[in-house]
Design an enzyme around this catalytic site. Sequence first.
Site, PDB file in Angstrom:
ATOM      1  N   HIS A 436       0.846  -1.191   0.000  1.00  0.00           N
ATOM      2  CA  HIS A 436       0.000   0.000   0.000  1.00  0.00           C
ATOM      3  C   HIS A 436       0.881   1.239   0.000  1.00  0.00           C
ATOM      4  CE1 HIS A 436       1.082  -0.152   4.273  1.00  0.00           C
ATOM      5  NE2 HIS A 436       0.872   1.147   4.264  1.00  0.00           N
ATOM      6  N   SER A 438       1.353   5.387   1.250  1.00  0.00           N
ATOM      7  CA  SER A 438       0.970   6.501   2.124  1.00  0.00           C
ATOM      8  C   SER A 438       2.216   7.326   2.381  1.00  0.00           C
ATOM      9  CB  SER A 438       0.349   5.976   3.431  1.00  0.00           C
ATOM     10  OG  SER A 438       1.291   5.195   4.144  1.00  0.00           O
ATOM     11  N   HIS A 578       2.682  -7.518  33.719  1.00  0.00           N
ATOM     12  CA  HIS A 578       2.440  -6.561  32.636  1.00  0.00           C
ATOM     13  C   HIS A 578       3.778  -5.977  32.184  1.00  0.00           C
ATOM     14  CE1 HIS A 578       2.632  -3.941  36.174  1.00  0.00           C
ATOM     15  NE2 HIS A 578       3.003  -2.975  35.340  1.00  0.00           N
ATOM     16  N   SER A 580       6.430  -3.047  30.448  1.00  0.00           N
ATOM     17  CA  SER A 580       6.755  -1.634  30.355  1.00  0.00           C
ATOM     18  C   SER A 580       8.287  -1.540  30.361  1.00  0.00           C
ATOM     19  CB  SER A 580       6.130  -0.864  31.522  1.00  0.00           C
ATOM     20  OG  SER A 580       6.389   0.516  31.382  1.00  0.00           O
TER      21      SER A 580
END
Length: 894
Positions: A436, A438, A578, A580
């Site tokens: 594509h 852009s 989690h 980070s």
Amino acid sequence: LQKMAELLGLGDECGEGASGAPALAGSCLADNRLNLDVYPDGCHRFLQLFEERRGEVVQVEFLRLSSNDHLLGTTLRILPQLKHLRSLVLKGGHARDEFGSFQHGSLTSLPPHMGNLRCLTHLDLSFNSLSTLPSCILHLSSLRVLLVSHNSLVALPEDFGSLSKLTFFSAMKNQLKDLPQSIGELAELKELNLSENALEFLPNEVGNLHSCTELDLSGNCLSSIPDSLANLKSLQRLHLHSNLLVTVPASLASLPNLSRLDLQNNCLRVVPPEIQSSPFVHLRGNPLGEPEPSPQADESSAGGLQRLFLASGEDSFTVTSEGCKVFLACGIHFYFPPGAASDPLRICFRTLAPDPQWVKLRHHDVLLSRVLELQPHGVKFQQEVQIWMPCASPQALQQREVVVRTFSGQSWSDLRTQVEQKRKSKKHVAHCSVLHFSWFLVVSRLVQNECKVPTEGTLLFSSVDPNIKVTFPPGVTKEMRSVKLQVLPVSAEELEEITADVGCRASPLLCLSQDSLVDFLRPVKIQLPLPPGVTGLNLDRSRLHLLHGDLQGQTWDDITNQVVLEFTHLYAVFEVTHFSWYWLWYTTKTYIGGIAKKVYERLRMYQVNFIALQRKKDPEQVLLQCVPKHKVDPVLKKLQDRYRGPEPSDMVEMFEGEQFFAAFERGISIDMDRPDCVDGRLSFIFYSHLKNMKEIYVTSPVDRKGQAVKGQVSFYREALPKSIPEDASRRRKGPDPLWLATLPIKLPRLKRRWGENSSPSNGFFFPPLNLGNAETGYLTQANLLSIARRVGADWQTIGLNLGLTYQQIERIGYNNREDLDKQILDMLFSWAQQNSEDPDCVSKLITAMKESGRQDIAEEVETIIDLGRQKYRESIRRVGLEQESSTEDSAIAM
């Protein structure tokens, strides 16, 4: 030089006298030879000899001079008087730049009267800055040897064959794209070297060079060669390596005297048996016998496709179902494989200056290119389209990687990218494949390791530091998710410099991210190496801190007491659910979140200097630049011949992509109509690997009665300050935190403003002029007057590049002698009146300015034209005439 003089038997006579001036003794003029290219002031020595002993100098037959000499122009005007000259060498390359490369000489042309040197048989103009072959060379009727290698020639004159006595010609390392048909008229030519150019085809007339014994065409872009080469019966060596040849004529094998045929590193898949069996043929580096390339093959395998070369003014091209290769003037090129587009598709493109709107940098990213926009956005190709984008040289590749970043319509993503180095230019290009179109830009980022995490778990290592690993246990997730790991090493020296704490240590900075918003179902185990100098044997756990930062790195929290830390001799191990940023510190400080934030921000900063330089020939031309610390000395050394100015500012720290402004103060102003001017201040955006510079014209807004003005330019961070800091001029940081640096600027004595009091009575009346047309934009009389103010002493070179004859230039100089302003105006308006009906005159003006080394004026003209073009389109849109364009725009927006 002294040792060389002793070997030549010159003693001290060619050294410097007691006064420091060159001692020009008789032995410097050895018989009929003058070899002055070994002296840094060779032209000065020649001029002094010519003045003192003219009778002997005009008898010289062999002369060598360096074209790196600043007195070369004066010397060239004298050379036509040396009627007996047989050999003339005006080479550059006698000096090297700070990177060790040979510096090209300043020679861009030769005086027309040089064509009167009827005895000249040998001419060497190598390592210069020639973009066209001086026309006077074609009048050198006795010339037998001509060397113009390592220049910037893009073409040879059509009547090049008039050099009928030429036996040796070398134009290697230029930019030649084709050859004139008249080259076949060089009946006596024995050696022809056209290697390392951009030749795509050869005229059949090359087969008329019947005396040629060696032909070097290596390092070009030839996909075929004419059958007429089989007529070169005298040919002994034929060099065709490093081209794009897909086939060669079998008749080459019948050349009776051929002892070497070099076909290495081409695209040959089938070679005639007569050639392949010859012992003097070299074929290594060709894909012989390999299958046909797939549509995704690289650019060199697409030799049979249509090639489109776009000039600098073009902004679109058409792709058909047959595919093509497209080369843009800015160095970007594409490969559209057959079948990529089912129907003819018009592709529009533009390159954008870096701007936060288009440049999406993440933490620790470095921008390496301008922004490329391709329209229509979101178009889906049937086959992957390959793109090659030039980029700045990537540094520290072992800890960083280069990627092309693109916008998918909703988010920015990084493409799988390869970095290549061009064989000829040594420049880097980033190569990727897309489905594509852009926006595209090239960035250097922290090395990214990634993996897919299945329900049964997996293990992820860092390729930067193998001691860092992340263990995902079974049952950690219900659905497969993607995880990315990045590491930023931090040296003890950097940490000590920033914190001023010798005992402070930190592990590499670890960043973990995933494509899911849901935390892991089971704890993930992370292993980090202990900070340098710390082991499990000497560990003081009270000094160890594990810090957690959010994904934006804005806050750092000490989570040492919230996790279970385990230690081995070399590592710290802990578990989280989690992802980070994670950072292990070893320090006596009890709360170090603020220190970590300071260090983290400093690691993202660059130390820079600001520079304000004034042109030596025209001090009202001011070059502003923001330069990273390690580039300051090379930049100043490169510019010192053309500019003068204050020393660089004190060291300043700036973020990659941060905006800053330059403001002129104390009676100095700039053109407020500049598109980058905000409230009288110039806007910049800092990118460490790109040029953060502008060259502008400054003046005084008030009548200073002919006196010089001592002003200053100050640099400010981001938002514009409401008032100027009182102590900015004293070069120390004031109460306003936005102020960065201040440098002095001194304007020379005020000259009469051009255009004022211009009338027929004083000999200067400027008729109304509109160069160009409404669609592309006009240049008006006022625009030309503004341009004339900036020209300065370069006016003769500009006039010649505009197409004025040497006689016209001399007449303008004579009619307006002792008045530089009138010379410039006469030249510019004479050209404008002669070319007012030419629709391409504006583009010719821009080209002439670039060829004359005045990129600043060329950019000003382009800005004026762009503004005019925008106004024209707006007016067309207002009156409702843009029907076809609006349809096209709607297609682009889809």
